[in-house]
Design an enzyme around this catalytic site. Structure first.
Site, PDB file in Angstrom:
ATOM      1  N   GLU A 498       0.810  -1.232   0.000  1.00  0.00           N
ATOM      2  CA  GLU A 498       0.000   0.000   0.000  1.00  0.00           C
ATOM      3  C   GLU A 498       0.838   1.275   0.000  1.00  0.00           C
ATOM      4  O   GLU A 498       0.278   2.369   0.007  1.00  0.00           O
ATOM      5  CB  GLU A 498      -0.931  -0.023   1.214  1.00  0.00           C
ATOM      6  CG  GLU A 498      -1.932  -1.148   1.114  1.00  0.00           C
ATOM      7  CD  GLU A 498      -2.893  -1.192   2.276  1.00  0.00           C
ATOM      8  OE1 GLU A 498      -2.516  -0.768   3.377  1.00  0.00           O
ATOM      9  OE2 GLU A 498      -4.018  -1.665   2.067  1.00  0.00           O
ATOM     10  N   GLN A 620       4.702  -4.126   2.378  1.00  0.00           N
ATOM     11  CA  GLN A 620       4.874  -5.575   2.276  1.00  0.00           C
ATOM     12  C   GLN A 620       5.167  -5.836   0.796  1.00  0.00           C
ATOM     13  O   GLN A 620       4.487  -5.305  -0.066  1.00  0.00           O
ATOM     14  CB  GLN A 620       3.638  -6.320   2.748  1.00  0.00           C
ATOM     15  CG  GLN A 620       2.336  -5.822   2.148  1.00  0.00           C
ATOM     16  CD  GLN A 620       1.139  -6.184   2.990  1.00  0.00           C
ATOM     17  OE1 GLN A 620       1.267  -6.753   4.045  1.00  0.00           O
ATOM     18  NE2 GLN A 620      -0.045  -5.840   2.517  1.00  0.00           N
TER      19      GLN A 620
HETATM   20  C1  BGC Z   1      -2.504  -4.161   5.079  1.00  0.00           C
HETATM   21  C2  BGC Z   1      -3.516  -4.883   4.231  1.00  0.00           C
HETATM   22  C3  BGC Z   1      -4.488  -5.608   5.135  1.00  0.00           C
HETATM   23  C4  BGC Z   1      -5.130  -4.612   6.096  1.00  0.00           C
HETATM   24  C5  BGC Z   1      -6.048  -5.280   7.058  1.00  0.00           C
HETATM   25  C6  BGC Z   1      -3.221  -3.228   6.034  1.00  0.00           C
HETATM   26  O1  BGC Z   1      -2.301  -2.625   6.871  1.00  0.00           O
HETATM   27  O2  BGC Z   1      -1.628  -3.435   4.261  1.00  0.00           O
HETATM   28  O3  BGC Z   1      -2.874  -5.804   3.377  1.00  0.00           O
HETATM   29  O4  BGC Z   1      -5.483  -6.215   4.386  1.00  0.00           O
HETATM   30  O5  BGC Z   1      -4.120  -3.964   6.823  1.00  0.00           O
HETATM   31  O6  BGC Z   1      -5.366  -6.217   7.833  1.00  0.00           O
END
Ligand code: BGC
Length: 813
Positions: A498, A620
């Site tokens: 993200e 990630q």
């Molecule tokens: C992560 C996502 C995850 C979400 C809920 C975020 O911090 O980047 O991949 O789905 O948290 O756990």
């Protein structure tokens, strides 16, 4: 028993929020945080209770726009129970001196207990024990017990037991500017039970938008030395709160125990008339607390027989793994099967992420599908029920098929925020995470994996196939053919990382040719093809007629599976997305030195007026997510199918490259990195595994766990033991094993259910022992380190593990 107990020996106000989340008790229908029964929401305590899937939507005007959020609603506090001595102040640990303290969460029994001795301002010393459980067999019942043992005083005690509906959602500080009042009180009154003739409490509230009617009732009894006390009491009532206040004498020889049993129902429950009535009737006929405790313990015992994973040689590792299984089962249990709920990223344990469902089920379902497949199936049904909403979303985007939302709640619409607050800068910034179209890939993947693990073809034919085909159709419509490259491309999406939501300086969200998405689409197209081969021809004909799938369409899917574009840079490095190789290298050392904790680089950079989009850095690493999902031979096969070279060296080079550029801003990141490194870098993998394991217990993200556990990381760590360390993989109708046990774990024992057969798996002294349950109707093909064999009903076989593990690196498809 330390391996079954999460324990704290001192009260630490600054840790209370964290402990409330970690000590929450629940049963897959509702969850209550581990706040003390006498506490109300304040700077230290937050006694929230949440219904699985209990959502409500509110609008808040912010920065000139109307922000709409669907929240997981904090429902009335059923557990409130307190006392005071001789008309003084109500019990308050902050107002006295704590002489002794121990808090224990018994993971085997599902019981939270707090024992403390408090010296108050009048020098009265009182030993207090509070015990709580949320019944695992009877999903609508919960119990709170309070024992008052004076040490050096005698006097008159008033005990107050309430159903308190004066609650709002205030569990997450950064949501503080958003509307948070979700409940309308409808009824708060005492009632006399028809069956028992006893006076009890009832409270009915309703969420103000989703109109979810919630009925609660409570029965409170005073007990001394095992005998019920006929203590006088009065009723106190407000619009949203009703209490009983009992009066009794108490002294060192006359301790007092208060037994409160409560019930919770909603208008969405099956087999009821009205939730208020159901709550009253259920509490009226409820067994005494001791009997309830016995049935609750037995229900947990049954669950542990299925779900325990034993690792010897590491007490803390064992305890945390059990804690993770415990919270998973409190979030999703057999009680969840009929509920139409999805897999919430943060459990039903707090208000972070509003109880929403993301893609995290990909990390969570592998544990459930091998033990409690009916729950996994219910989670897929949650998605299938929202196929209509997903079709509507695809259509609105000018696309075909079904596009699942990045964040899902009640009705399957996109629940992602459009703006979010960066607490570091205090600025509201656009939230583009909804461009993570890969969530639909995860939904299709989970659905297919449910089928391969369970062999449940009827479910595949009646539900799963439609879902997978509609997702395939969606991605086929998202791809565009680039004649210059003679390849298919996908533009304007985001991968799981993200920190990259757009090109630097672009005001359009999204990136082109995210490798994770493109390679996964290749898998999807191949799987759609296989699916149409697997299902019964008549069902196939019906489905194709219903969905109007033509041979031209499936041919295009086939073509996409051979010609998706995958970007590379620096030789064999798979680019996270097209153009990643042109981004600037990031000054990791400099930022570590300046900020210490750099997990959330997105927030740090935004607060500096910069943007993570400009750098080679990941929250990630999504390229490594591919390696997590697909073992090296499968990656090789897929990439070669696409016409790209892929070798063991490529695999390793990519791991090294991205590991050096990842901040692990999501707890999921540690799982992925442990998995991909388990075979090549076992020591580093163990360190990452330990970090993942400690991430909630030690709250490594500094404050986030108090707002809700990280269910993906919890279940994912257990799955690392279950599948990564054992090398367990289901492929081609056989179970494969290729253990790569960290030497820190002496041995592992677990059970899995594969295609309706239970199998005991034990690794000890460099040997793998597989034992088939005696009731297998047919033998099962097993492959251990590449060597095929067959296991018959009741048979046990031991395989020496002297040879090194087979694959260079792990994966799971
Ligand atoms: C992560 C996502 C995850 C979400 C809920 C975020 O911090 O980047 O991949 O789905 O948290 O756990």
């Amino acid at each position: 028993m330390p391996q079954w107990t999460l324990a704290y020996d001192a009260f630490k106000p600054e840790q209370q929020g964290l402990r409330e989340a970690l000590c929450a008790v629940g049963n897959g229908y509702f969850v209550t945080r581990g706040a003390f029964p006498w506490s109300a929401a304040d700077e230290i305590h937050y006694p929230g209770t949440y219904l699985a899937g209990g959502y409500n939507r509110l609008v808040t005007p912010i920065a000139g726009r109307d922000i709409v959020n669907e929240d997981l609603v904090n429902i009335p506090n059923w557990a409130y129970l307190t006392f005071r001595i001789d008309g003084g102040d109500w019990f308050n640990v902050m107002a006295g001196e704590i002489l002794a303290f121990r808090q224990e969460l018994d993971l085997h029994a599902g019981i939270l207990a707090v024992h403390l001795t408090l010296k108050d301002k009048q020098n009265r010393e009182t030993e207090v024990t509070a015990r709580r459980f949320v019944h695992m067999e009877y999903p609508h019942l919960a119990a709170q017990e309070l024992t008052i043992q004076p040490r050096n005083w005698s006097g008159s005690v008033e005990v107050l037991s309430a159903l308190d509906g004066r609650v709002i959602n205030s569990g997450v500080k950064r949501y503080g500017q958003l509307a948070n009042s979700h409940l309308d009180p409808l009824e708060a009154a005492p009632f006399i039970g028809e069956e028992s003739g006893e006076e009890m409490l009832a409270l009915v509230t309703q969420t103000n938008q989703s109109k979810l009617r919630i009925g609660q009732a409570a029965r409170t009894r005073l007990v001394r030395k095992g005998q019920r006390l006929d203590a006088p009491h009065r009723i106190e009532r407000e619009l949203a709160c009703v209490s009983q206040v009992f009066q009794a004498d108490c002294g060192p020889e006359d301790p007092l125990t208060v037994e409160k049993v409560a019930s919770v129902f909603t208008g969405r429950d099956v087999a009821i008339s009205e939730p208020g009535l159901a709550a009253r009737e259920s509490i009226d006929g409820a067994p005494i607390l001791g009997d309830l405790e016995a049935t609750h313990r037995r229900a947990w015992d049954r669950l542990w027989r299925r779900c325990d994973i034993q690792v010897n040689g590491a007490d803390r590792t064992q305890m945390i793994l059990r804690l993770h299984i415990f919270h998973l089962l409190q979030t999703l249990s057999p009680n969840s099967i009929d509920l139409d709920v999805g897999v919430p990223a943060r459990g039903w344990h707090g208000e972070a992420y509003r109880g929403h469902v993301f893609w995290d089920e990909m990390f969570i379902l592998p544990f459930l599908k091998f033990r409690l497949p009916a729950i996994g199936k219910a989670m897929i049904r949650y998605r299938h029920h929202r196929l209509g909403a997903a079709r509507k979303a695809a259509h609105a985007a000018g696309l075909k098929g079904a596009m699942y939302p990045w964040q899902s709640g009640s009705d399957g619409r996109e629940e992602s925020q459009v703006m979010h607050l960066n607490p570091r800068s205090g600025r509201w910034v656009p939230d583009n995470t909804w461009v993570q179209r890969h969530v639909s890939l995860a939904v299709a993947y989970d659905c297919w994996k449910h089928y391969t693990a369970t062999g449940d073809k009827a479910f595949l034919e009646s539900r799963g196939a439609e879902l997978i085909l509609e997702v395939a159709r969606f991605f086929a419509s998202l791809t565009q053919f680039n004649p210059a490259r003679e390849r298919y491309e996908i533009h304007n999406v985001m991968g799981p990382d993200e920190y990259h939501d757009a090109y630097p300086d672009s005001d359009q969200p999204g990136l082109n040719n995210n490798a994770y998405t493109n390679v996964f689409v290749t898998w999807l197209m191949m799987t759609a093809h296989e699916l149409l081969e697997v299902i019964d021809p008549e069902t196939k004909a019906e489905l194709c007629a219903k969905l109007q799938i033509t041979p031209d369409e499936t041919e295009r899917w086939e073509d996409i599976s051979r010609r998706m574009f995958v970007p590379f840079h620096d030789g064999d490095i798979i680019s996270q997305f097209e153009g990643y190789g042109d981004l600037k290298e990031f000054d990791w050392e400099g930022y570590r030195a300046k900020y210490g904790d750099i997990h959330r680089l997105d927030r740090i950079l935004e607060s500096e007026g910069d943007s993570a989009n400009r750098y080679k850095l990941s929250k990630q690493a999504d390229v490594l997510m591919l390696f997590y999902l697909f073992p090296e031979p499968v990656m090789k096969e897929m990439l070669e199918h696409l016409g790209y070279a892929f070798s063991a060296e490529t695999w390793q080079n990519n791991i090294d490259y991205y590991l050096a550029r990842t901040s692990h801003g999501s707890t999921l990141s540690y799982l992925v990195h442990t998995w991909v490194m388990a075979r090549s870098h076992p020591e580093q993998a163990w360190e990452l595994f330990k970090t993942a394991l400690e991430s909630d217990v030690e709250d490594i993200q500094g404050g986030t766990t108090a707002e809700g556990i990280h269910l993906g990381a919890m279940a994912g760590t257990v799955d690392l033991v279950q599948r990564c360390f054992t090398g367990l993989d289901e492929r081609g109708g056989a179970l494969h094993f290729d253990p790569v046990m960290p030497h820190h774990l002496k041995d592992v024992a677990l059970r899995v259910r594969y295609q309706e057969r239970w199998l005991d798996v034990a690794i000890k002294d460099d040997c793998l022992t597989l034992t088939a349950a005696p009731d297998w109707r047919e033998p099962m093909p097993i492959v251990v380190r590449g060597a095929e064999t067959t296991l018959n009903a009741g048979e046990s076989k031991t395989f020496p593990l002297k040879e090194p593990p087979q694959q260079l690196a792990g994966g799971q498809a």
